[in-house]
Design an enzyme around this catalytic site. Structure first.
Site, PDB file in Angstrom:
ATOM      1  N   HIS A  23       2.334  -2.676   5.276  1.00  0.00           N
ATOM      2  CA  HIS A  23       1.640  -2.752   4.013  1.00  0.00           C
ATOM      3  C   HIS A  23       2.576  -1.727   3.295  1.00  0.00           C
ATOM      4  O   HIS A  23       2.943  -2.122   2.015  1.00  0.00           O
ATOM      5  CB  HIS A  23       0.434  -2.248   4.000  1.00  0.00           C
ATOM      6  N   ARG A  50       0.811  -1.118   0.073  1.00  0.00           N
ATOM      7  CA  ARG A  50       0.054  -0.137   0.003  1.00  0.00           C
ATOM      8  C   ARG A  50       0.862   1.352  -0.009  1.00  0.00           C
ATOM      9  O   ARG A  50       1.808   1.397   0.964  1.00  0.00           O
ATOM     10  CB  ARG A  50      -0.825   0.128   1.388  1.00  0.00           C
ATOM     11  N   GLU A  63      -7.103  -8.281  13.818  1.00  0.00           N
ATOM     12  CA  GLU A  63      -7.324  -8.559  12.382  1.00  0.00           C
ATOM     13  C   GLU A  63      -7.200 -10.026  11.798  1.00  0.00           C
ATOM     14  O   GLU A  63      -5.940 -10.047  11.849  1.00  0.00           O
ATOM     15  CB  GLU A  63      -6.965  -7.674  11.620  1.00  0.00           C
ATOM     16  N   HIS A  78      -5.028 -10.242   8.498  1.00  0.00           N
ATOM     17  CA  HIS A  78      -3.898  -9.401   8.091  1.00  0.00           C
ATOM     18  C   HIS A  78      -2.552 -10.222   8.575  1.00  0.00           C
ATOM     19  O   HIS A  78      -2.622 -10.765   9.753  1.00  0.00           O
ATOM     20  CB  HIS A  78      -3.919  -8.178   8.892  1.00  0.00           C
ATOM     21  N   ASP A 121      -3.422  -8.697   3.490  1.00  0.00           N
ATOM     22  CA  ASP A 121      -4.694  -9.009   3.909  1.00  0.00           C
ATOM     23  C   ASP A 121      -5.312  -9.855   2.878  1.00  0.00           C
ATOM     24  O   ASP A 121      -5.400  -9.736   1.770  1.00  0.00           O
ATOM     25  CB  ASP A 121      -5.629  -7.692   3.894  1.00  0.00           C
TER      26      ASP A 121
HETATM   27 ZN   LIG Z   1      -3.563  -5.227   6.573  1.00  0.00          ZN
END
Ligand SMILES: [Zn+2]
Length: 214
Positions: free
Chosen positions: A126, A96, A191, A194, A133
């Site tokens: 990320h 990301r 999460e 993740h 993810d």
């Molecule tokens: Zn993540």
């Protein structure tokens, strides 16, 4: 080859200047590999390239997924292990760009929900191309398996130790964890989707747009 480093100096809004976020040093080049080039059987469901994400905004121009080479190769091995059991990996997000982490932070109101998004001052794994993810799909139907919560559902149902779920969802969460941990990824507590790749601290925070990755 040395990676050139320079501070991220993209312009902010007036609100940003009122409450400054100090950008970490970011690199403009990295050894990122596109996952489906290594393994075309990996499914993509890149939510941030659509409005189907918690911000309701399209944050990526292109639905693509990249990781640093060693993490990408490990992910392919996890996918092949899943295939032997009739499953495949579906990727929601991987590398990301830093600028998107900042947008996600700004889109999340101050309070407990910010525990689920990375503070742009520190950057996210990320941003280093070292976090992914994902979920599992069934090869025979292509459909995602049942999990204890939806992706990016910021509630205790997303927590890895949440047990008030169906036996099938709990088993699928454990199955995904097994494939990933066998290849050097580690899950985080809040999460289920993740995973961080071991050694992430050796890779720089990147702010390279998908369209710029060669
Ligand atoms: Zn993540």
């Amino acid at each position: 080859m040395a990676v050139p480093l320079l501070a991220c100096d993209r312009g902010g809004t007036i609100a940003d200047r009122a409450k400054p976020v100090h950008a970490p040093r970011v690199a403009r080049q990295g050894d990122l590999v596109e996952l489906i080039r290594l393994e075309p059987g990996i499914q993509l469901d890149i939510r941030y390239a659509s409005t189907n994400n918690f911000t309701g905004q399209k944050l990526y121009d292109e639905p693509r997924a990249f990781l640093v080479r060693s993490a990408a190769e490990a992910l392919v091995r996890a996918h092949r292990a899943a295939q032997r059991d009739g499953f495949g990996l579906t990727i929601f997000d991987a590398y990301r760009p830093w600028r998107v982490t900042k947008k996600l932070w700004d889109a999340t109101p101050p309070g407990p929900k910010r525990n689920y998004v990375a503070n742009p001052e520190k950057g996210s794994k990320h941003n280093r191309g070292c976090a992914v993810d994902l979920s599992l799909h069934r090869i025979d139907t292509g459909m995602l398996v049942e999990m204890p919560s939806g992706y990016d559902e910021f509630s205790e149902r997303a927590h890895r130790d949440f047990m008030a779920t169906s036996p099938e969802a709990a088993a699928n969460r454990s199955r995904l964890e097994r494939y990933m941990e066998a290849e050097g990824f580690r899950g985080i507590s809040n999460e289920w989707w993740h995973f961080d790749y071991a050694g992430w601290e050796n890779f720089p925070i990147l702010d390279v747009a998908f369209s710029e990755i060669r």
